[in-house]
Scaffold this motif. Structure first.
Motif, PDB file in Angstrom:
ATOM      1  N   PHE A  21       0.810  -1.211   0.000  1.00 30.68           N
ATOM      2  CA  PHE A  21       0.000   0.000   0.000  1.00 30.68           C
ATOM      3  C   PHE A  21       0.851   1.273   0.000  1.00 30.68           C
ATOM      4  O   PHE A  21       0.403   2.314  -0.444  1.00 30.68           O
TER       5      PHE A  21
ATOM      6  N   PHE B 165       1.946   2.700  -3.629  1.00 30.00           N
ATOM      7  CA  PHE B 165       0.877   2.897  -4.605  1.00 30.00           C
ATOM      8  C   PHE B 165       0.397   4.338  -4.525  1.00 30.00           C
ATOM      9  O   PHE B 165       0.002   4.800  -3.457  1.00 30.00           O
TER      10      PHE B 165
ATOM     11  N   SER C 230      -2.319   5.878  -5.585  1.00 36.26           N
ATOM     12  CA  SER C 230      -3.706   6.130  -5.187  1.00 36.26           C
ATOM     13  C   SER C 230      -3.924   5.854  -3.700  1.00 36.26           C
ATOM     14  O   SER C 230      -4.774   6.456  -3.070  1.00 36.26           O
TER      15      SER C 230
ATOM     16  N   LEU D  98      -9.076  -4.624  -1.856  1.00 33.93           N
ATOM     17  CA  LEU D  98      -8.030  -3.603  -1.979  1.00 33.93           C
ATOM     18  C   LEU D  98      -6.644  -4.247  -1.973  1.00 33.93           C
ATOM     19  O   LEU D  98      -5.746  -3.841  -2.712  1.00 33.93           O
ATOM     20  N   LEU D  99      -6.499  -5.270  -1.148  1.00 32.03           N
ATOM     21  CA  LEU D  99      -5.218  -5.968  -1.063  1.00 32.03           C
ATOM     22  C   LEU D  99      -4.933  -6.735  -2.367  1.00 32.03           C
ATOM     23  O   LEU D  99      -3.829  -6.679  -2.906  1.00 32.03           O
TER      24      LEU D  99
ATOM     25  N   VAL E 145      -6.125  -6.222  -5.465  1.00 30.59           N
ATOM     26  CA  VAL E 145      -5.829  -5.365  -6.624  1.00 30.59           C
ATOM     27  C   VAL E 145      -4.471  -4.675  -6.478  1.00 30.59           C
ATOM     28  O   VAL E 145      -3.839  -4.333  -7.475  1.00 30.59           O
ATOM     29  N   SER E 146      -4.029  -4.488  -5.238  1.00 28.46           N
ATOM     30  CA  SER E 146      -2.729  -3.846  -5.028  1.00 28.46           C
ATOM     31  C   SER E 146      -1.574  -4.813  -5.275  1.00 28.46           C
ATOM     32  O   SER E 146      -0.481  -4.405  -5.669  1.00 28.46           O
ATOM     33  N   ARG E 147      -1.822  -6.085  -5.027  1.00 29.60           N
ATOM     34  CA  ARG E 147      -0.739  -7.074  -5.136  1.00 29.60           C
ATOM     35  C   ARG E 147      -0.561  -7.612  -6.556  1.00 29.60           C
ATOM     36  O   ARG E 147       0.454  -8.237  -6.848  1.00 29.60           O
TER      37      ARG E 147
ATOM     38  N   ARG F  92      -3.455  -3.117 -11.560  1.00 26.89           N
ATOM     39  CA  ARG F  92      -3.038  -1.792 -11.086  1.00 26.89           C
ATOM     40  C   ARG F  92      -4.053  -0.709 -11.427  1.00 26.89           C
ATOM     41  O   ARG F  92      -4.366   0.142 -10.605  1.00 26.89           O
TER      42      ARG F  92
ATOM     43  N   ALA G  76      -6.944  -0.882  -9.193  1.00 23.93           N
ATOM     44  CA  ALA G  76      -6.674  -0.373  -7.845  1.00 23.93           C
ATOM     45  C   ALA G  76      -6.980   1.114  -7.765  1.00 23.93           C
ATOM     46  O   ALA G  76      -7.635   1.585  -6.830  1.00 23.93           O
ATOM     47  N   SER G  77      -6.520   1.836  -8.778  1.00 22.47           N
ATOM     48  CA  SER G  77      -6.746   3.271  -8.789  1.00 22.47           C
ATOM     49  C   SER G  77      -8.238   3.599  -8.917  1.00 22.47           C
ATOM     50  O   SER G  77      -8.767   4.446  -8.190  1.00 22.47           O
ATOM     51  N   SER G  78      -8.915   2.888  -9.840  1.00 20.43           N
ATOM     52  CA  SER G  78     -10.347   3.150 -10.048  1.00 20.43           C
ATOM     53  C   SER G  78     -11.169   2.755  -8.825  1.00 20.43           C
ATOM     54  O   SER G  78     -12.124   3.434  -8.457  1.00 20.43           O
TER      55      SER G  78
ATOM     56  N   SER H  51     -10.203   2.687  -5.710  1.00 21.13           N
ATOM     57  CA  SER H  51      -9.987   3.689  -4.681  1.00 21.13           C
ATOM     58  C   SER H  51     -10.873   4.911  -4.950  1.00 21.13           C
ATOM     59  O   SER H  51     -11.551   5.420  -4.053  1.00 21.13           O
TER      60      SER H  51
ATOM     61  N   ASP I 272      -7.840  10.953  -9.633  1.00 24.67           N
ATOM     62  CA  ASP I 272      -6.554  10.247  -9.581  1.00 24.67           C
ATOM     63  C   ASP I 272      -5.645  10.772 -10.656  1.00 24.67           C
ATOM     64  O   ASP I 272      -6.103  11.113 -11.716  1.00 24.67           O
TER      65      ASP I 272
END
Lengths: 223, 222
Positions: free
Chosen positions: A75, A78, A80, B176-177, B179-181, B186, B189-191, B193, B222
């Protein structure tokens, strides 16, 4: 904001009909582009009651805070998620008048609010990736939350026998603020005006009143 | 650091993760769903009934012959279909406006659905971004996560479904975890959020503006 806090404006009932659609079309346009409505299907939803909206708001704030305080390094690299820091602090600040306005100023919300703010503040204090301004803002919110809970008539500290866990949490928050006051004079000055002076005023107005922290807990007195 | 609310929520997420290990594969779970629910699933739309009937048949076929799915992409496509069917049959059938809503039954079904979503997403994380040419009646060209989230969020915070709050929060954290991993997620993850932030900001704005009070609208970009 002033109108929100105006006691002459009576708040709507907690279970008022809201009947709103989320996210807004404007927001979806920002995220997915202007043509989203032509290509997407069922990506919004309706909330009928204000009570559900407020509970949901709080739940999502908690979820988003996870990206901030999680020990998972993914986290912190990143963009965002990094942006979530200032956003969450802004939202927490906005939540105070909302909670007050909708008569949620009881232990159901105040205790978790302080708990969450304390988590964020400690995380920002201990990790180098956050700017000084952001840390100051987190401390500010924590101080305001602690000051608020002190003076609210319905707050969990203003009862005959405050819950021990609530008292412990409050003491942890005060220790965190004391730590921040040593590092940052701005934090120290705010803590003095909002907490130390308020407590002194409270004690002078109500002799014999225990402000919820018990005896021998005055941080300003060296024993 | 995370010794308060977050640690409890994460603990709830871990319990959900542990529960995954006691579950059969997604295809078997979905087949069980078919066996339990297909006789009672009726829609006023004939195209929807026809679609679900066809998809139930495919689910049963893959359950009986798992070797039909040869590649990872085929597995992703199949899991996308499983998630679509599960959401349509279980989540979309929860009628929140029903005054006789059986909270206990709904919570049990929704928790089962959340476990199924977690397990299926864990098997093929890239399914979250799946937008393929599926031609499903109730799907557009949006990524799957965008289609799934509203179906869960409409349950979150409902006064009769208080039991679900922790599980939905835990599931959102899990998303969230995930999509971040995953590098391929990627963009999601932004969308994601932005989507969640828009829900909060939009909601705050809506609540305040009901009284005609102007407030600062937190614009999220973003």
């Amino acid at each position: 904001m002033e109108t929100l806090q105006d006691p002459r404006v009576s708040p709507p009932p907690f279970d008022a009909e809201l009947n709103a659609k989320f996210p807004s079309e404007f927001a979806l346009g920002q995220i997915f582009g202007r043509t989203w409505s032509h290509t997407a299907h069922g990506i919004t939803y309706k909330v009928q009651k204000a009570s559900q909206a407020l509970t949901q708001l709080w739940s999502i704030v908690k979820v988003m805070t996870y990206t901030l305080v999680s020990r998972d390094r993914v986290f912190s690299c990143f963009l965002s998620w990094k942006e979530n820091g200032p956003w969450i602090l802004d939202v927490l600040l906005e939540l105070f008048p909302v909670f007050k306005r909708w008569r949620l100023a009881d232990s159901d919300y105040y205790v978790p609010l302080i708990e969450l703010t304390l988590d964020i503040t400690k995380c920002m204090r201990d990790e180098g990736r956050f700017s000084k301004d952001l840390k100051t803002k987190a401390y500010t919110i924590l101080i305001l939350a602690c000051a608020d809970v002190l003076i609210q008539p319905g707050s969990p500290l203003n009862t005959e026998q405050p819950d021990q866990n609530t008292e412990l949490l409050y003491c942890k928050a005060l220790l965190c603020i004391a730590h921040g006051s040593l590092d940052d004079r701005v934090v120290g000055r705010l803590a003095e005006s909002k907490l130390v002076n308020e407590l002194a005023l409270l004690a002078s107005q109500h002799p014999g009143l225990d402000p919820g922290l018990g005896h021998d807990t005055d941080l300003g007195v060296r024993h | 650091m995370a010794d308060g609310i977050q640690s409890r929520a994460i603990a709830a997420g871990v319990r959900g993760f542990e529960a995954e290990h006691n579950l059969p594969p997604p295809s078997t779970l979905a087949a069980q769903l078919v066996e339990n629910l297909s006789p009672s699933t009726k829609s006023s739309r004939s195209d929807e009934n026809k679609e679900l009937k066809g998809l139930f048949a495919i689910i049963q076929q893959v359950k009986d012959h798992p070797e039909l799915l040869k590649t990872y992409d085929e597995r992703v496509e199949h899991n996308h279909m499983l998630l679509y069917v599960y959401a349509r049959v279980v989540l979309d059938n929860i009628k929140l406006e029903d005054p006789f809503l059986d909270s206990s039954h709904v919570c049990t079904e929704a928790l089962r659905a959340i476990n199924f979503l977690r397990f299926t997403i864990k098997e093929t994380p890239s399914v979250l971004a799946y937008t393929g040419k599926h031609g499903f009646v109730f799907r557009g060209e949006e990524p799957l996560w965008t289609w799934l989230l509203p179906r869960l969020l409409r349950l979150l915070g409902h006064s009769k479904l208080v039991q679900l709050e922790g599980s939905i929060e835990g599931f959102l954290q899990y998303l969230l975890l995930v999509v971040s991993r995953n590098g391929v997620l990627r963009e999601s993850a932004s969308s994601m959020s932005s989507y969640l932030r828009a829900v909060v900001s939009g909601r705050a704005y809506s609540i305040w503006s009901r009284r005609g009070i102007m407030m600062r609208l937190i614009t999220v970009q973003d």
